[in-house]
Scaffold this motif. Sequence first.
Motif, mmCIF file in Angstrom:
data_model
loop_
_atom_site.group_PDB
_atom_site.id
_atom_site.type_symbol
_atom_site.label_atom_id
_atom_site.label_comp_id
_atom_site.label_asym_id
_atom_site.label_seq_id
_atom_site.Cartn_x
_atom_site.Cartn_y
_atom_site.Cartn_z
ATOM 1 N N ILE A 97 -17.678 -8.446 -15.686
ATOM 2 C CA ILE A 97 -17.579 -9.554 -14.471
ATOM 3 C C ILE A 97 -16.931 -8.106 -13.031
ATOM 4 C CG2 ILE A 97 -15.981 -11.037 -12.900
ATOM 5 C CD1 ILE A 97 -14.489 -11.239 -15.901
ATOM 6 N N ILE A 98 -18.417 -8.682 -12.392
ATOM 7 C CA ILE A 98 -18.399 -8.312 -11.521
ATOM 8 C C ILE A 98 -18.272 -8.399 -10.011
ATOM 9 C CG2 ILE A 98 -20.466 -6.833 -9.720
ATOM 10 C CD1 ILE A 98 -22.613 -6.657 -12.278
ATOM 11 N N PHE A 99 -17.169 -7.400 -8.675
ATOM 12 C CA PHE A 99 -16.879 -7.996 -7.556
ATOM 13 C C PHE A 99 -17.688 -7.567 -6.830
ATOM 14 C CE2 PHE A 99 -13.608 -8.972 -11.007
ATOM 15 C CZ PHE A 99 -12.819 -9.798 -11.328
ATOM 16 N N ARG A 100 -17.409 -7.804 -5.757
ATOM 17 C CA ARG A 100 -17.985 -7.399 -4.272
ATOM 18 C C ARG A 100 -16.568 -7.352 -3.215
ATOM 19 N NH1 ARG A 100 -21.599 -11.324 -4.256
ATOM 20 N NH2 ARG A 100 -23.780 -10.617 -4.876
ATOM 21 N N ILE A 101 -16.560 -6.050 -3.027
ATOM 22 C CA ILE A 101 -15.145 -5.995 -2.289
ATOM 23 C C ILE A 101 -14.800 -6.933 -1.745
ATOM 24 C CG2 ILE A 101 -14.048 -4.255 -0.597
ATOM 25 C CD1 ILE A 101 -15.600 -1.637 -1.658
ATOM 26 N N ARG B 229 -10.528 1.567 -4.575
ATOM 27 C CA ARG B 229 -9.451 2.797 -5.108
ATOM 28 C C ARG B 229 -8.544 0.978 -4.931
ATOM 29 N NH1 ARG B 229 -8.815 7.246 -3.612
ATOM 30 N NH2 ARG B 229 -7.591 7.044 -1.335
ATOM 31 N N GLU B 230 -8.654 0.521 -3.463
ATOM 32 C CA GLU B 230 -7.386 -0.548 -3.561
ATOM 33 C C GLU B 230 -7.177 -1.774 -4.441
ATOM 34 O OE1 GLU B 230 -7.131 -3.168 -0.245
ATOM 35 O OE2 GLU B 230 -6.808 -0.825 0.749
ATOM 36 N N LYS C 58 0.608 -1.152 0.056
ATOM 37 C CA LYS C 58 0.039 -0.203 -0.168
ATOM 38 C C LYS C 58 0.683 1.019 0.549
ATOM 39 C CE LYS C 58 -3.456 -1.649 1.843
ATOM 40 N NZ LYS C 58 -4.689 -2.177 3.322
ATOM 41 N N THR C 59 2.234 0.951 0.740
ATOM 42 C CA THR C 59 2.771 1.913 0.180
ATOM 43 C C THR C 59 3.746 2.578 -0.541
ATOM 44 O OG1 THR C 59 4.336 0.949 1.692
ATOM 45 C CG2 THR C 59 3.381 2.594 2.909
ATOM 46 N N LYS C 60 3.503 1.747 -1.716
ATOM 47 C CA LYS C 60 4.296 1.780 -2.800
ATOM 48 C C LYS C 60 3.907 2.356 -3.857
ATOM 49 C CE LYS C 60 4.122 -1.212 -6.859
ATOM 50 N NZ LYS C 60 3.916 -2.324 -6.917
ATOM 51 N N LYS C 61 3.843 3.792 -4.501
ATOM 52 C CA LYS C 61 4.356 4.239 -5.237
ATOM 53 C C LYS C 61 3.944 4.061 -6.350
ATOM 54 C CE LYS C 61 3.960 9.192 -6.516
ATOM 55 N NZ LYS C 61 2.259 9.499 -6.503
ATOM 56 N N LEU D 258 -6.667 -4.859 -9.705
ATOM 57 C CA LEU D 258 -7.237 -4.923 -11.554
ATOM 58 C C LEU D 258 -5.875 -4.526 -12.101
ATOM 59 C CD1 LEU D 258 -11.431 -4.745 -10.967
ATOM 60 C CD2 LEU D 258 -9.775 -7.436 -10.930
ATOM 61 N N ARG D 259 -5.450 -3.066 -12.502
ATOM 62 C CA ARG D 259 -4.671 -2.414 -12.975
ATOM 63 C C ARG D 259 -3.815 -2.920 -13.560
ATOM 64 N NH1 ARG D 259 -1.289 1.221 -11.984
ATOM 65 N NH2 ARG D 259 -0.881 2.829 -14.321
ATOM 66 N N GLN D 260 -2.646 -3.424 -11.566
ATOM 67 C CA GLN D 260 -1.000 -4.228 -12.377
ATOM 68 C C GLN D 260 -1.392 -5.266 -12.811
ATOM 69 O OE1 GLN D 260 1.588 -2.465 -10.823
ATOM 70 N NE2 GLN D 260 2.000 -3.890 -12.370
ATOM 71 N N LEU D 261 -2.932 -6.318 -12.240
ATOM 72 C CA LEU D 261 -3.431 -7.143 -13.239
ATOM 73 C C LEU D 261 -3.258 -8.085 -15.126
ATOM 74 C CD1 LEU D 261 -3.892 -10.365 -12.024
ATOM 75 C CD2 LEU D 261 -6.480 -9.882 -12.251
#
Length: 142
Positions: free
Chosen positions: A114-118, A27-28, A4-7, A33-36
Amino acid sequence: MHSKTKKIRFENNSVAEVFSRYPESIREKLLYLRQLILDTASKLEGVGDLEETLKWGEPSYLTPETKSGSTIRIHSVKGSPDEYAIYFNCQTTLVDGFRKKFPTKFRFGGNRSIIFRIKDKVPVKELEDCISAALTYHQKKS
């Protein structure tokens, strides 16, 4: 150190701004997903560099260099504060194919998401397969 502290580096300031406006819990998940998407693209032959931009005000991932893929978008689900989704072009057969291949792994939103819950645990291997299919969609058609 926590991840989480990674820029997080964004090439596009408008995309960074959209991410900054999501509630932290969403956001998390969307950053994951963005990184994936970025990691999956980097492992695929013939995809080239992804362009991260906004489509309909939502973070979107395109293959402009090779035109190998169909656009992928990620965003919160409107009206559902604890849901987020990965969106695919509804003019493609992508989601229909995902539904046939993974009938019980995902919750689908029609023929576009494709929908996800937190609280959901993301089935990473299966989702990587879906992302790969989208990023190489036009390669398979030709």
